[in-house]
Scaffold this motif. Structure first.
Motif, PDB file in Angstrom:
ATOM      1  N   SER A 182     -20.672  17.737  36.320  1.00  0.00           N
ATOM      2  CA  SER A 182     -19.223  17.921  36.319  1.00  0.00           C
ATOM      3  C   SER A 182     -18.817  19.163  37.106  1.00  0.00           C
ATOM      4  O   SER A 182     -19.586  20.118  37.260  1.00  0.00           O
ATOM      5  CB  SER A 182     -18.716  18.043  34.879  1.00  0.00           C
ATOM      6  OG  SER A 182     -17.325  18.272  34.837  1.00  0.00           O
ATOM      7  N   ASP A 213     -13.861  14.884  34.632  1.00  0.00           N
ATOM      8  CA  ASP A 213     -14.980  14.682  35.547  1.00  0.00           C
ATOM      9  C   ASP A 213     -16.293  14.613  34.771  1.00  0.00           C
ATOM     10  O   ASP A 213     -16.825  15.622  34.329  1.00  0.00           O
ATOM     11  CB  ASP A 213     -15.018  15.836  36.555  1.00  0.00           C
ATOM     12  CG  ASP A 213     -16.172  15.726  37.540  1.00  0.00           C
ATOM     13  OD1 ASP A 213     -16.884  14.701  37.507  1.00  0.00           O
ATOM     14  OD2 ASP A 213     -16.355  16.668  38.343  1.00  0.00           O
ATOM     15  N   VAL A 233      -8.168  17.078  38.273  1.00  0.00           N
ATOM     16  CA  VAL A 233      -9.546  16.850  37.841  1.00  0.00           C
ATOM     17  C   VAL A 233     -10.008  18.059  37.031  1.00  0.00           C
ATOM     18  O   VAL A 233      -9.931  19.198  37.505  1.00  0.00           O
ATOM     19  CB  VAL A 233     -10.471  16.620  39.046  1.00  0.00           C
ATOM     20  CG1 VAL A 233     -11.901  16.313  38.569  1.00  0.00           C
ATOM     21  CG2 VAL A 233      -9.947  15.481  39.920  1.00  0.00           C
TER      22      VAL A 233
END
Length: 431
Positions: A182, A213, A233
């Protein structure tokens, strides 16, 4: 079991390589990419193109990928097609690597890219025989050993020693890996950047989505931004407070997205609790791949490991809300265990507090659950990759469905239109 494909005697010893499976099966070939040692769960991908997108898909973290296409690397590698900022596969297995790159877009060869990023690979392997073994026995742990790592004290290392190292490597079952792939910092993808022709003149986004993410591919937020959605995100470690802080409070449409990613969904406790908090607040939700498995677990369903998984760009799926069959891109080794009930049944979690759920998409090769739709909540998911990188574009409509869910919630949920009954689709256990 040893399957010998020893390189010609004229091949330098430094280029020799061995692929060793945890059951002792050994394949001999040549080093491709970097030399050394690598371990991972060995899986196969049936895509005949899109190898650069495959290599850079974070969902392949800690996996050795076998390409079933016999000739790989023709179009080389460029800086435009990666789905992340690095190669994520732990190893790469091909039969016949391209000797020469042939594409005006290529900036270097695939072998150079693998070597440059330290990815240990092997070529000159009978990938057809290897794939058949994985289909028959199931995916398993494996190791690639090449160059000096195949030698000890001037003599070849015993196969038994290599097998023991493979068997001591981590298993995929129980692996919590999303945190390892991530982003560590939040970032935003704006419609004006992706679609300046329509949104570059100060036009406001039609909605804002917080994308968690878990191993997100580059094209996923781009597909949403193309449709006028601002995508924020955020890291896998985000809390519901982080998610709510990233959403506007001006009354404009909002949503939450869970991406694809690696690992066992049964080990993703934090992500499941975050998703339940999203569902409890009635925020529109869309999940793909790992996100589909997490929605299943949040709703109270189990997940299980497939024998050899779905990996490729040619998987047929029935969308039971449209009665259409689409050819789709997949990369998953786990699936959701939910009933194929056309009317929808109460989700098991907490006495059915999330209402009715229906399996909206079904894999036509093996009747695996490929999508879930909540009938009493604004949430749905699919097991495959609608961003089509690389892959067919049959499933691009799912991003439109998500936009519609956010901007016109009164039209939710879609009705099941499939003429195929659960009995027709699922004449036996679906796993």
């Amino acid at each position: 079991m040893t399957i010998s494909m020893t390189p010609p005697a004229t091949t330098p010893a430094a280029t020799s390589a061995a692929l060793v499976l945890e059951d002792g099966t050994t394949y001999r070939g040549r080093a491709y990419g970097a030399t050394g040692t690598t371990f991972g769960e060995i899986v196969f991908s049936t895509g005949m193109t899109g190898y650069q997108e495959t290599l850079t898909d974070p969902s392949y973290h800690r996996q050795i990928v076998v390409m079933t296409a016999p000739h790989v690397g023709n179009t080389g590698v460029n800086d435009e097609d990666p789905e992340s900022d690095r190669i994520w596969v732990s190893g790469y297995v091909v039969r016949d690597p391209a000797r020469r790159v042939s594409s005006w877009r290529a900036q270097h060869s695939l072998g150079e890219e693998l070597a440059g990023q330290g990815i240990v690979g092997i070529s000159d392997v009978d990938t057809r025989a290897l794939t058949r073994r994985l289909r028959e026995e199931g995916v398993m742990r494996a190791g690639i050993f090449s160059g000096d790592d195949l030698v000890r004290g001037g003599y070849p290392r015993p196969v038994e020693e290599l097998v023991a190292e493979v068997q001591a490597s981590p298993q995929m079952a129980g692996a919590d890996l999303a945190r390892e792939v991530s982003t560590t910092e939040a970032y935003t993808v704006e419609p004006a950047t992706v679609n300046p022709a329509e949104y570059g003149a100060g036009k406001a986004p039609i909605a804002t989505v917080v994308a968690v993410d878990l191993g997100i591919k580059t094209m996923t937020p781009v597909r949403l931004a193309e449709r006028g959605v601002r995508v924020v995100v955020v890291p896998q470690s985000s809390t519901i407070a982080d998610v709510e802080a990233a959403l506007p409070d001006d009354g404009t449409p909002t949503g939450v997205f869970f991406s694809n990613g690696p690992g066992d969904p049964g080990a993703a406790g934090h992500e499941v609790e975050l998703l339940r908090a999203v569902l409890d607040r009635g925020i529109p939700f869309f999940g793909i791949c790992f996100g589909n498995q997490l929605l299943g677990r949040a709703l109270g369903y189990g997940t299980y490991k497939l024998g050899y998984g779905h990996r490729g760009i040619n998987q047929p799926v029935l969308d039971r809300t449209t009665a259409k069959v689409e050819v789709t891109a997949h990369n998953h080794g786990f699936a959701v265990d939910a009933p194929l009930d056309e009317e929808g049944s109460a989700a098991p979690h907490d006495g059915g507090r999330y209402g009715r759920v229906v399996v909206s998409h079904v894999g036509l090769n093996d009747r695996v659950v490929e999508g879930l739709t909540c009938l009493d909540l604004p949430a749905f998911s699919v097991q495959y990759h609608p961003e089509a990188a690389a892959g067919p574009h049959d499933a691009a409509y799912l991003f439109d469905r998500f936009v519609g869910l956010m901007t016109n919630p009164a039209a939710w949920p879609p009705a099941i239109k499939s003429p195929h009954s659960a009995a027709q689709i699922n004449t036996e256990e679906n796993h």
